[in-house]
Design a protein around this motif. Structure first.
Motif, PDB file in Angstrom:
ATOM      1  N   PHE A 275     -11.551   3.818  -1.718  1.00  0.00           N
ATOM      2  CA  PHE A 275     -10.585   4.527  -0.885  1.00  0.00           C
ATOM      3  C   PHE A 275     -11.312   5.398   0.130  1.00  0.00           C
TER       4      PHE A 275
ATOM      5  N   TYR B  46      -7.816  -0.644  -4.261  1.00  0.00           N
ATOM      6  CA  TYR B  46      -8.197  -0.514  -2.849  1.00  0.00           C
ATOM      7  C   TYR B  46      -7.111   0.249  -2.090  1.00  0.00           C
ATOM      8  N   CYS B  47      -7.461   1.416  -1.541  1.00  0.00           N
ATOM      9  CA  CYS B  47      -6.505   2.276  -0.830  1.00  0.00           C
ATOM     10  C   CYS B  47      -7.178   2.816   0.429  1.00  0.00           C
TER      11      CYS B  47
ATOM     12  N   GLN C  28     -16.146   5.760  -2.050  1.00  0.00           N
ATOM     13  CA  GLN C  28     -15.433   6.293  -0.900  1.00  0.00           C
ATOM     14  C   GLN C  28     -15.942   5.608   0.362  1.00  0.00           C
TER      15      GLN C  28
ATOM     16  N   GLN D  85      -5.110  10.910  -3.290  1.00  0.00           N
ATOM     17  CA  GLN D  85      -5.137  10.061  -4.474  1.00  0.00           C
ATOM     18  C   GLN D  85      -4.593  10.839  -5.673  1.00  0.00           C
TER      19      GLN D  85
ATOM     20  N   GLN E 293       0.863  -1.183   0.000  1.00  0.00           N
ATOM     21  CA  GLN E 293       0.000   0.000   0.000  1.00  0.00           C
ATOM     22  C   GLN E 293       0.901   1.235   0.000  1.00  0.00           C
TER      23      GLN E 293
ATOM     24  N   TYR F   9     -11.865   3.155   7.135  1.00  0.00           N
ATOM     25  CA  TYR F   9     -11.805   1.702   6.975  1.00  0.00           C
ATOM     26  C   TYR F   9     -12.115   0.950   8.262  1.00  0.00           C
TER      27      TYR F   9
END
Length: 907
Positions: free
Chosen positions: A154, A129-130, A182, A136, A96, A187
């Motif tokens: 993300f 996937y971030c 988003q 970004q 990542q 997360y």
């Protein structure tokens, strides 16, 4: 919006088990790996015991899988089964990575190796996937799509004012669209799903409606995980309880892939019109993006950036040249280097917002990768040079890694013999040179070739070619018209009574070449640059400005009572001017009187002296002014920047970004009343770059180049100064209530970072380029590429085939010509990003991009070139090599052929 009643379908809540796995942070990678092994074992067992319900996302990082299998290769079969069935998800990333802190090619290789490794294990998740990346990159939609990735998920970089709903269409800088989700509340939003039924009712009442209010569809994404959080063994029972408690909705254990399939189905079935969001996403409205993290641990950022440039701009093209001439292409060696680099590119790792112990590990990995890359290049150049048909005792092979001819200055360290000599090209023409310094290393060098035992007797030793003395010499050469992606042979010829050409110290405060004259300003202690081509004069250039930094390893933060100390406030200790046949330099040593704390800075109380030397260098035939800043830093909690006056007020800046350029306003429109608007972080005008930042109008362009911190700002009361960050020094990993970042700390407040104070000797290099033309007519991107793609040289002499370099068997047949060129793109306006051998074929990869703001770019392609995706396999429609704004393309073609492959034996 929906074109029919949403109530016709129940809301489905996709609970996605995952972990966000920082490879290192306030802890070291060794600790993370020990716990990773345990976590993978636990996940395997859980997935096997719940074969019909459980999925698990391992942060989309294939490196974690590789790390685990390094210790437990016997688990490969069970892992392959789970991965092939899409129940355990890795990829598309290798690590990542923070996209705005690394190079464009680093992002491409990160995705390539991540997808490649995961696919070899059965499947790579094809979702960008971030979950925790600090912003970004604007061209990521194009990059994703060219890897066959059509969806992204993300969190950071976009806020409520720009995006009211979670589902949207993200339009990249070039216009490429991609379907995006988003994660609006992070997360970790569903990390603590309770097991008690009463608590579950409260969870449903408070948490789910927030997701529904942000969604345009009836499928909701609920992430169930956190940093290094283990898998929830009770999730199956929890989901069953949720479906009983809340029959109006459907709850299920899901995965990002299953969720995105549902999203696409909803969009199609109900004809949902998604809102559009454009370009780079770096808003700190609802989540922090830490825009000044680009200058944290400037020494480590510089090491990373220099290795990226060296690997992409020099090592890969020249090993490709070697392969085309008959050498073995070092796929495995390059992969080793890249993966070390990508480990350092991981989120938090590349931010360097870590403990000192972790940053020490990062520094060590960088050194290993850099040393490996340098030695790999050296061997490649040696193998080529050793196969050139020539019989001179001293030969120098100069290599050009760019695919077009160029005239440039070569700077190298060589072993030169005693006596007088001249340098000649392969046509017998004299080559201008100058010696900067020499050190007698005769005992060390010549004794390496002595006979150590009778069995090591070498019959090929040529005593007549062995000098009596050897000097390790720092030399510059003017190399004219060296052909593209090739080499040319040069020679040393002994001459009697011919004095060597040295740099000479002169009593002057002015230097010049055909492009510029640079002089010292005694009033400001800065420099004046006069453009010799058109008579334009630029005053107050290359000024050092020091100010306080009350921030931490995540953010610069101005002190409440700052004190700016500039070159004008410093004392001039020494001015030294050196002039040679091909270069001139002007070095000014300044003494800054600095406070050692922010309290003393507020009081203007001086405690320490900082010596800073600014060396300006002009080289023959080069349009870039070289600037080296060498500092002996004695204090912490301050920032030093290189600031140049632009002249007129400017409204926007230009910087290179991922495969293109971006134009930014000098004042963020959200900066006014940002706290009243509810932003969690001030939208600062500190911005990222790849290699340059510039300002331009219809009549002139000024560009600053850096391979140090990728950070710049347009400053001054009239926004008429370009500031490139040199370094900032801070003593704490995390702090609370910063001026630009109020509230909680982003890092651990208990972790002191004395190494981040950067006490001691520091050295950073910059370049400045001045053009009397608009940006698109100034070739800034091309010049930046050349500036960071220096020609290389290999010195060949019999006495050097010794232990000093490792003894090598000389080729029995030497068939290579004294000069060669394999690729010439001189008529192309697109800028080269990468030249390398294809990973899975014998062809060569060429990747280029449009470097202009408004114009299209073109490239004259080799015969039978094919456009391919970033996977190097998927073919695209070839459109005559034309590039629209911020567009990049990858081509695959044959290079060289049997007529060039003259190296018969390659090991």
């Amino acid at each position: 919006m929906w074109k029919e009643d949403q109530n016709m379908k129940k809301t489905t809540v996709h609970i996605v088990p995952h972990t966000h796995w920082d490879r290192e942070w306030y802890f070291q990678n060794t600790r993370a790996t020990v716990y990773l092994i345990s976590q993978v074992n636990e996940v395997i067992e859980t997935l096997q015991n719940h074969s019909k319900t459980y999925f698990y996302l391992f942060d989309a990082q294939s490196s974690l899988l590789e790390d685990y299998l390094r210790f437990y290769p016997e688990k490969k079969a069970v892992l392959r089964q789970l991965i092939s069935n899409h129940r355990l998800l890795f990829g598309p990333w290798y690590t990542q990575t923070d996209q705005l802190a690394i190079s464009q090619e680093s992002i491409v290789r990160n995705l390539y190796y991540g997808i490649d490794y995961a696919q070899a294990m059965g499947h790579s998740m094809k979702i960008g996937y971030c979950p925790d990346i600090f912003g970004q990159g604007g061209n990521l939609p194009q990059i994703y799509q060219k890897f066959g990735i059509h969806q992204v998920i993300f969190w950071r970089g976009i806020g409520n004012s720009k995006l009211a709903k979670t589902e949207f269409e993200w339009i990249g800088d070039d216009g490429t669209p991609i379907t995006a989700l988003q994660i609006p509340f992070g997360y970790f939003y569903g990390a603590n799903i309770p097991t008690d039924s009463v608590d579950l009712q409260g969870f449903v009442k408070t948490m789910i409606p927030k997701l529904e209010n942000r969604s345009q569809i009836t499928d909701l994404y609920l992430p169930n995980g956190f940093d290094q959080l283990p898998i929830n063994h009770h999730l199956e029972q929890i989901v069953a309880q949720l479906n009983q408690i809340d029959p109006a909705r459907v709850y299920q254990i899901s995965s990002p892939e299953k969720y995105m399939d549902s999203l696409q189905r909803d969009l199609k079935d109900h004809q949902v019109t998604l809102p559009k969001v454009y370009g780079e996403l770096t808003d700190g409205e609802d989540s922090r993006v830490h825009k000044s993290i680009y200058s944290t641990r400037a020494d480590l950022k510089q090491a990373n950036n220099q290795l990226e440039n060296f690997l992409v701009n020099v090592v890969e093209p020249l090993t490709t040249l070697g392969y085309s001439l008959g050498l073995r292409y070092p796929h495995s060696e390059l992969e080793f280097i890249w993966k070390k680099l990508l480990e350092n590119s991981a989120h938090d790792s590349i931010g360097n917002c870590n403990s000192d112990s972790t940053n020490f590990d990062i520094q060590a990995r960088n050194k290993i990768a850099t040393d490996f890359a340098q030695n790999l290049l050296e061997k490649t150049m040696r193998d080529i040079s050793s196969n050139i048909a020539q019989d001179n005792s001293y030969s120098f092979t100069v290599f050009n890694p760019l695919p077009y001819a160029r005239t440039t200055v070569l700077e190298a360290n060589l072993y030169l013999p005693d006596g007088s000599f001249s340098f000649l090209d392969d046509q017998g023409n004299s080559v201008p040179y100058e010696v900067l310094s020499q050190q007698d290393q005769s005992d060390y060098v010549l004794h390496q070739a002595e006979l150590l035992t009778p069995t090591m007797y070498r019959t090929d030793t040529n005593a007549s070619s062995t000098p009596k003395q050897v000097f390790y010499s720092h030399v510059r050469f003017l190399i004219k018209d060296i052909a593209g992606l090739g080499y040319q042979q040069f020679y040393l010829k002994p001459q009697k009574n011919l004095p060597l050409s040295y740099l000479k110290t002169v009593n002057s405060e002015k230097i010049s070449n055909q492009y510029y004259s640079v002089s010292f300003e005694p009033e400001t202690h800065a420099f004046t640059v006069h453009d010799n081509q058109n008579g334009k004069t630029h005053y107050h250039q290359f000024n050092l400005i020091d100010n306080g930094d009350a921030g931490d390893s995540y953010n610069y933060s101005p002190p409440e009572n700052d004190w700016l100390i500039s070159s004008k406030n410093a004392q001039v200790k020494k001015i030294e001017t050196k002039i040679g046949d091909i270069s001139q330099s002007l070095a000014v040593t300044l003494i800054f009187n600095l406070p050692d704390t922010l309290i003393r800075r507020a009081e203007h109380h001086v405690t320490d002296k900082m010596k800073a030397t600014v060396t300006v260098t002009l080289k023959a035939a080069e349009q870039v002014i070289g600037i080296n800043v060498r500092v002996d830093n004695p204090v912490s909690n301050h920032r030093l920047r290189l600031v140049s006056q632009l002249g007129d007020r400017t409204k926007s800046s230009i910087a290179d970004s991922l495969f293109g350029v971006v134009k930014r306003p000098v004042v963020d429109p959200n900066a006014t009343n940002w706290q009243i608007k509810g932003w969690v972080e001030k939208p600062t005008e500190i911005n990222p770059l790849q290699s340059f930042a510039a300002v331009s109008d219809n009549h002139q362009t000024v560009a600053g180049f850096t391979d140090g911190p990728r950070e710049y700002e347009i400053v001054g009361e009239n926004f008429d100064q370009l500031a490139l960050t040199i370094f900032r020094a801070n003593s704490q990993m995390g702090k609370t209530d910063l001026k630009y970042r109020p509230g909680r700390a982003s890092g651990e407040t208990i972790v002191a970072t004395p190494a981040a104070e950067l006490i001691g000797r520091l050295s950073f290099d910059f370049g400045f380029y001045y053009s009397q033309a608009a940006f698109d007519d100034s070739q800034v991107s091309k010049i930046a590429k050349e500036f960071y793609s220096p020609v290389q040289v290999y010195e060949l002499a019999p006495f050097l085939n010794s232990r000093i370099r490792f003894i090598r068997n000389e080729p029995e047949q030497k068939e290579l010509p004294t000069r060669i060129s394999l690729l010439d793109l001189k008529d192309s306006s697109a800028v080269v990003s990468a030249i390398k051998k294809a990973e899975e074929s014998d062809q060569v990869i060429l990747r280029c991009f449009n470097p202009f703001l408004l114009r299209k770019a073109t490239i004259k392609l080799p015969v039978k070139a094919t456009e391919v995706g970033l996977d190097e396999k998927t073919k695209s429609n070839l459109k005559e090599g034309n590039f629209d704004h911020n567009q990049f393309k990858t081509f695959k073609f044959d290079l060289g052929g049997d007529q060039f492959a003259h190296i018969r034996k390659a090991y």
